[in-house]
Write an enzyme that holds these catalytic residues in place. Structure first.
Site, PDB file in Angstrom:
ATOM      1  N   GLU A 144       0.818  -1.227   0.000  1.00 16.28           N
ATOM      2  CA  GLU A 144       0.000   0.000   0.000  1.00 16.28           C
ATOM      3  C   GLU A 144       0.845   1.268   0.000  1.00 16.28           C
ATOM      4  O   GLU A 144       0.744   2.096   0.908  1.00 16.28           O
ATOM      5  CB  GLU A 144      -0.959  -0.015   1.189  1.00 16.28           C
ATOM      6  CG  GLU A 144      -1.928  -1.187   1.119  1.00 16.28           C
ATOM      7  CD  GLU A 144      -2.991  -1.183   2.213  1.00 16.28           C
ATOM      8  OE1 GLU A 144      -2.853  -0.423   3.181  1.00 16.28           O
ATOM      9  OE2 GLU A 144      -3.958  -1.946   2.094  1.00 16.28           O
ATOM     10  N   GLU A 298      -6.222  -8.053  -1.245  1.00 17.65           N
ATOM     11  CA  GLU A 298      -6.690  -8.025   0.143  1.00 17.65           C
ATOM     12  C   GLU A 298      -8.160  -7.640   0.178  1.00 17.65           C
ATOM     13  O   GLU A 298      -8.585  -6.702  -0.511  1.00 17.65           O
ATOM     14  CB  GLU A 298      -5.944  -6.962   0.986  1.00 17.65           C
ATOM     15  CG  GLU A 298      -4.525  -7.279   1.299  1.00 17.65           C
ATOM     16  CD  GLU A 298      -3.914  -6.237   2.249  1.00 17.65           C
ATOM     17  OE1 GLU A 298      -4.681  -5.508   2.930  1.00 17.65           O
ATOM     18  OE2 GLU A 298      -2.692  -6.146   2.297  1.00 17.65           O
TER      19      GLU A 298
END
Lengths: 645, 645, 645
Positions: A144, A298
């Site tokens: 991320e 995810e």
């Protein structure tokens, strides 16, 4: 090729005696791929240059023995404490000048030389150790990306980036309008990141800094990727994008550099809103991937955003997962395999909850694994046909997050979400396109409050309409150039001609008003003059609110205010954009398959026929509340997603 | 022994010609004890090592001559400006790294060597000068300990504390779950206080830092105490606890070190809520004091918390004071004697208001002084019998103030307050107990959202129920171990067996739901499986919400959601916990006396008989609105407060 | 002399080929004066000591050729980036110790020697270059002074200021009540600005720092002014005051130093509220100017405060402008001539909007220019007669913004605005007076929550009433002395005698109560004892709420709570203060002219007769909605504004 199924597996959080049990549980659940090592740097390199791979060798060995693939992480998202102590200059500095400390994650400056070197070292060591490992399926760089830093390393890198972008200070001074408030630079050294200052900052500086942060992180990614490509040619290298309200990086650019687009998706809404957001995220991911397959890296078994962490309702885990698969995900991955006992995210739900495998959640995980075995992964190439494109540009979003705009309620994300949601409810599967993309194949193009449009993009949109396209533009689009400078002579400067209007004044609204058609309008209104367009709906005072303009062979619509969902849907209908769907019953045609998902709490007529791949039985005439079916596709599609060519 | 009566007297704020007048006014008011010098350091030691005691000699002399005792302060809560200038390293640093400056109070780092040395110096000098002074009644160290600091001195002390607690880094890494997010420490030097970091901090680190702050301040207190004990053996040494929403220190630990437990109490509510909070605070203080007498060191004649400072309503000053006396306070003290003209708290109400002695407030102060002369102080030993214990543990409270919990609405303090309030309204005088205390004498034990329970405490509670006790546990109790690690296998891990339930999922509520019994539930719900317990009330979906479990000779109740006061009261009633009180008419039996206080605005039947000590007349049959009486006790008590043995 | 008309002209923001077009447009609009160079420092001095005046020479030349005057700025409000890089010690430091960076504006410390020197250099260079320039009409020093700094330069200057103010540390310690919380200073070096500290700061320190900031900035202004006076005697030197909720400087003091009082006015309300605020601001400006003419230096064609930027409604630009002219402004100036394309304030409306001259706004600007040509500027000397004075004291306002007051809802500005608004609605043109001014000529004096009143001011008010005046005092006036120390013995200490009351207690209100007269009361109530006064209205409990006291030959009214506008108006009516106006129809008598402005949406009877200067026609019997007329005055005035003598 089968779909991947699994999640982040963090054996280092658990006693080694549990590892074999975990692998056995994974097999019971049908897990085929796990992400390992995302936050393991301090365990892999306990002190500088001293490595401990034994535990990882053993963990990967167990997985390989069980036939479970590994998405092996380069753990650069969280440098170890020793690194922070040795290199305080590599810690993140906030815009207020606070040097953050370790103790969370992402406490690095991506421009700090020590961090760049340490990143390359651990990447090379990992690559050398695990190349050829039987479990190695994919490389997962970082996590991320998106944390900006305002330190002096960042400042130096920002200046270097600006020199490359602008060449001369004169060009930069012009682009940034530094003539305002005496900000003219006479030496590159005078330029800094947008640190804390007295009052409103320079919006062009703020925007360029966000561009720089994206590019600088991309440079970091590419450095690791190149090492891994050199060491393990053929193993794809990816990184997981965070989908969030803050638009961390420029995903169009990044998607040209990754071997596989991968996203993390955590809906902020629940119920139907979560389903809408899942479709939105998946369509974005596929569009970034050029219309080709990608990966949901995810998601969670519960809702984690907002003030309360709650489990997803029965069936939601499967429904959200199949939404992503239908839209091109090559698998269904979760964060994380097993909910943590301790640490900052101990309350983040897992595939195995705190309660253990004897739980509804794990039973749903097993059933989902069973179902996924029966659905093929999307083959390479265009995933599906998407005739309607929504313009997506993170640079324009950043610009609209800037200071001093005429209303704090202009929200690009919610405008794009509305456009997507309204189509989704009608059964229209949309794609996203960059304003400069070739749009000729699109039946229609929607432009949701896209503040900043370049000359090139403006020409592209005009050519699209001239060639016969349908363009629906929402308010506050095309206002500024790529340096956030307002285009003069009447709004929206970049689109006046194609829209056939000239807007003289903006009049943001404090409360709602009712138009002559399309219902209530909120947030915004404008004084619109018709220059070729005709008024389709008017404000209470009589001024045009929604307009239509024949331009070349096409039609350009302008919506000068914020409509409700039903009003916006009626505009689209007037523009010829209607679907045939039942609200809440999602139907997606993925190449030769049809996915049907009943998001409602009621029985619904089944919109497909044939054999359901999940049950192996014929699709019944009626979908039960929450039911999903996947069947062979009977019809043939229209034009493909324009991004997939 | 008579009750103490008085407040903080700050002669240094006033012209010396007013001092004699003040002492005369004190005598008119019946004042017997004043706290002197809490914030006098800069006056006592105007520059380093230069002392000016003349003014204090004269002030104490006037008090001694008038027979007024002095609670003499060690003024370490506010170092003088010269100290801050000479020792900038001893100023508080916030978690963001901001070094605070003097100009308020409490601007020190309790771990800074210079501060510790300066504290000891001024303590010794004061002790030597005033030992044997006829007015010296008590020592008052510091003021409202509780200000954390994040500087390097703090960091070093925190590391030393951690080494003592954990011995090895492996133990610390395990306790803190540093495997999450790559936080594993390989050297003690890498550890810091929880300073500003990128995202969520480590909850175990945050909790240990709060433990450390409490212990470090306690070490500072003990240093001063030991000097004073050496110089003036026999003179009690105390410090005043702040009772606030932030739980500054671990009061159970501290109460083992002070010669007299002393609290400051400022209700945040008004009217009946203030009465409830006064009883709560007083019961806490008595419990910390092991069931024995303690002292209300500060209260105010008005309400000072919240957005408005207002005087207390007529009679409230006396009623609140008598609540404390009934529950074991050895006196009634105020901050402060005379409201300040200037300074940061110039609007804090005093015993003598700005308007002067010709005022309602001062007339009430005089009348209260008159009444207190007629009521004896509580004798040493157990103050009263309290059969019901509420578990109180500031460590668990700190843990629930940590990051990332499944709901931001879990609030230990309000849960404990509800338990106490519901008992108070029924006339049941409760005590508080630490989870590890011997509970065998308790008729019932209430556990209000006690997130963190150690193995030892869990065994203690089980043994209590097995031995015949009644346990009423509220949701989110027993979830984590002492390192904030979730207990696995089903919630609440520490109490599953005794409660006979296994909770599979938490489902925090956004809005209220109605149970089959006990009315509305808010904030929280759970998926509860019965493992021996029976459901007493159920959620709308049918799952157990409130359960009862026979365990050994006792019964354990579980309330898996937040009930309203009346619903919680009905659970307690079903568990056999009912009192006989009239709501708002408080009756407290203090050894051989009965205190009755009518907090309502109506006449109420007098709940006691005999001679009212305050008026000297027989208690009338009816209490007037707001009336208080104190009479000799006729009945004999039940089992005493378990903490008082 | 004609009125000035124009705005900020920033040629440096635009390509040079546009300048001539701009000047032509200005002539079309009737522009006679433009402010040039306010934020041009980085353009004028691109690097230290290197100057570039060519562009300014050409720009001023064009203006001179067109007969447009120039208000030439000294650009010290925004030092160039090179300055900040060379002198980081001259950047602003926040109270938290954050050193701000350039990138906005006002990033300087006014006490930094480098900044003071650089300011003087650029001022002298400008003055030398442009003295005698035909366009030079006025000097405009800096812009909206008011940015505090907390750095060490500031600290040193603050200490020097304090030494001058107090002479001895004992005097300072006494004034600041440093005896509270151990803040006694034993050396001047110990004193700092009110930087971040642990808890509530010292209110007297906070107030003195604001006084210091005002004086320090005034010293900076005077330095530039003196250079300019030396170089260009006869050219007036001014600076533009910011009118805002934060009261940047002490405008009474400043107005003694400027050659012309000039204000920037941006209403926060819209519609009628904007008209009320315009009148308020203009009356303040005239009062600061001693009742003589002044200048509206900045206003906008739209509303810029609040969450939305919106254009003013048709006609509002003219109406607001004429309000200012009627009240003594020598012109009508805007920020800015042309709305910026880029930079932080690109959405600030201009005289020429983004849409260009083909726009409603520019058409209104042209029409206004036309009208202004026909109205003479106010001649020197008293502008108008204002019989009612409202006390205005920014020191008292600062004090009431301090920490720890009994209610956070006490708001001096809104109290003063209410007093002014109520008079305005009745057609009474008010002035403002400092509490120490000679008030004898005033028919009445209103005192709106003036917390802090000096002994001298208290005597002044008493003498005013004794001499026959009418005083109307609102709650929380006269409470503290000039060091924020509460006056003891009963509130309001400074005014007890003249009001004939003694207030024993403050009882701030959480909700409204209804008085026996004057309607609802909010925010505040008091326990008032009558000592000569009589109660005119009472609280529900019977205590006096509004009182009247004959004192000498006059009458003093006390309003011990916050009334609504109509209630307050009725108190004024009872005190003899009524006007003859029609609400919303503003009539101002400026020497020999009468201005009538219909702010309502309805036709209204014209309140004046004669020839309308704007149209040249007789004033019609009826004013159209929004219409303005200016006619010769027929009547003769009463006593003049007391400040104008």
């Amino acid at each position: 090729m089968p779909l991947w199924y699994g999640g982040d597996h963090n054996p280092e959080q658990w006693p080694e005696q549990m590892w074999a049990e975990d692998v056995a549980l994974m097999r019971r659940a049908g897990v085929t791929l796990v992400t390992v090592g995302v936050f393991s740097w301090s365990r892999l390199e306990p002190s500088e240059g001293r490595y401990d791979f034994g535990w990882l060798d053993r963990a990967l060995g167990l997985l390989a023995d069980a036939g479970i693939g590994v998405d092996l992480a380069v753990p650069t998202a969280s440098p170890p404490p020793w690194f922070s102590l040795a290199h305080p200059d590599a810690l993140t500095v906030t815009r207020d000048g606070v040097r953050l400390t370790h103790g969370s994650r992402d406490t690095y400056c991506v421009s700090a030389p020590a961090y760049r070197e340490a990143s390359l070292r651990i990447t090379r060591v990992l690559g050398e150790r695990y190349r050829g490992h039987p479990a190695l399926t994919m490389w997962h760089v970082h996590n991320e990306y998106g944390t900006p830093c305002h330190c002096d390393h960042s400042a130096a890198a920002f200046r270097a980036w600006l020199r490359r972008r602008y060449g001369t200070l004169d060009a930069l001074n012009d682009a940034w309008t530094t003539a305002f408030w005496s900000q003219r630079y006479s030496d590159w050294e005078q330029i800094t990141p947008p640190r804390a200052t007295q009052y409103l900052p320079n919006p062009a500086q703020a925007l360029d800094f966000r561009r720089f942060v994206s590019d600088e992180m991309l440079a970091h990614f590419r450095e690791q990727r190149d090492v891994l490509r050199e060491l393990t040619p053929g193993v794809p290298v990816t990184t997981n994008y965070v989908m969030a309200g803050w638009a961390s990086v420029d995903h169009w650019k990044w998607s040209r550099e990754v071997d596989l687009v991968a996203i993390d998706h955590y809906p902020s809404g629940q119920g139907m809103a979560a389903a809408e957001q899942s479709a939105f995220a998946a369509d974005l991911a596929r569009s970034w991937a050029g219309g080709r397959p990608w990966l949901l890296m995810e998601q969670a078994t519960g809702y984690v955003l907002g003030p309360r962490v709650t489990p997803k309702e029965p069936g939601e885990i499967a429904r959200h997962s199949l939404q992503h698969v239908a839209r091109g995900s090559k698998g269904v991955m979760f964060f994380q395999w097993r909910a943590s006992r301790g640490g900052a995210e101990q309350w983040h739900p897992g595939m195995v909850p705190h309660a253990g495998p004897d739980s509804r959640v794990f039973r749903e995980i097993r059933a989902l694994g069973e179902a996924l075995k029966r659905i093929p992964a999307p083959p390479d190439g265009p995933v599906l046909d998407a005739e309607v494109a929504i313009l997506w540009d993170e640079e324009a979003w950043w610009a609209v997050q800037g200071p001093g705009l005429p209303s704090a309620e202009i929200d690009y994300l919610s405008a794009a979400e509305q456009a997507h949601r309204v189509l989704w409810r009608q059964g229209v599967t949309a794609c996203f396109a960059h304003p400069s993309h070739d749009l000729t194949a699109c039946r229609a193009v929607l432009v949701p409050s896209l503040y900043l449009i370049s000359d090139e993009a403006a020409r592209n949109l005009a050519a699209y309409v001239e060639g016969g396209g349908t363009l629906v533009v929402s308010f506050f689009s095309g206002i500024a150039d790529e340096h956030t400078r307002v285009r003069l002579g009447g709004y929206p400067g970049a689109l006046r001609e194609v829209l056939g209007v000239r807007v003289e004044e903006f009049r943001p609204l404090a409360g709602p008003v009712t138009l002559t058609d399309f219902g209530a309008a909120t947030v915004w209104s404008e004084v619109v003059h018709l220059h070729g367009a005709e008024a389709v709906a008017r404000y209470p005072g009589g001024g045009p609110a929604v307009t239509r303009h024949r331009f070349g062979d096409g039609t350009a619509w302008y919506v000068s205010t914020r409509l409700g969902d039903s009003g916006y849907a009626r505009v689209l209908a007037r523009a010829g954009l209607t679907g045939s769907g039942v609200p809440g019953v999602e139907v997606v045609r993925r190449r030769d398959l049809v996915f049907a998902i009943n998001h409602t709490g009621d029985e619904q007529p089944a919109p497909v026929r044939g054999i359901d791949l999940i049950t192996g039985d014929p699709v019944p005439g009626v979908l039960r509340p929450g039911e999903c079916v996947v069947a062979a596709r009977e019809d043939t599609g229209g034009p493909a997603d324009p991004r997939a060519r």
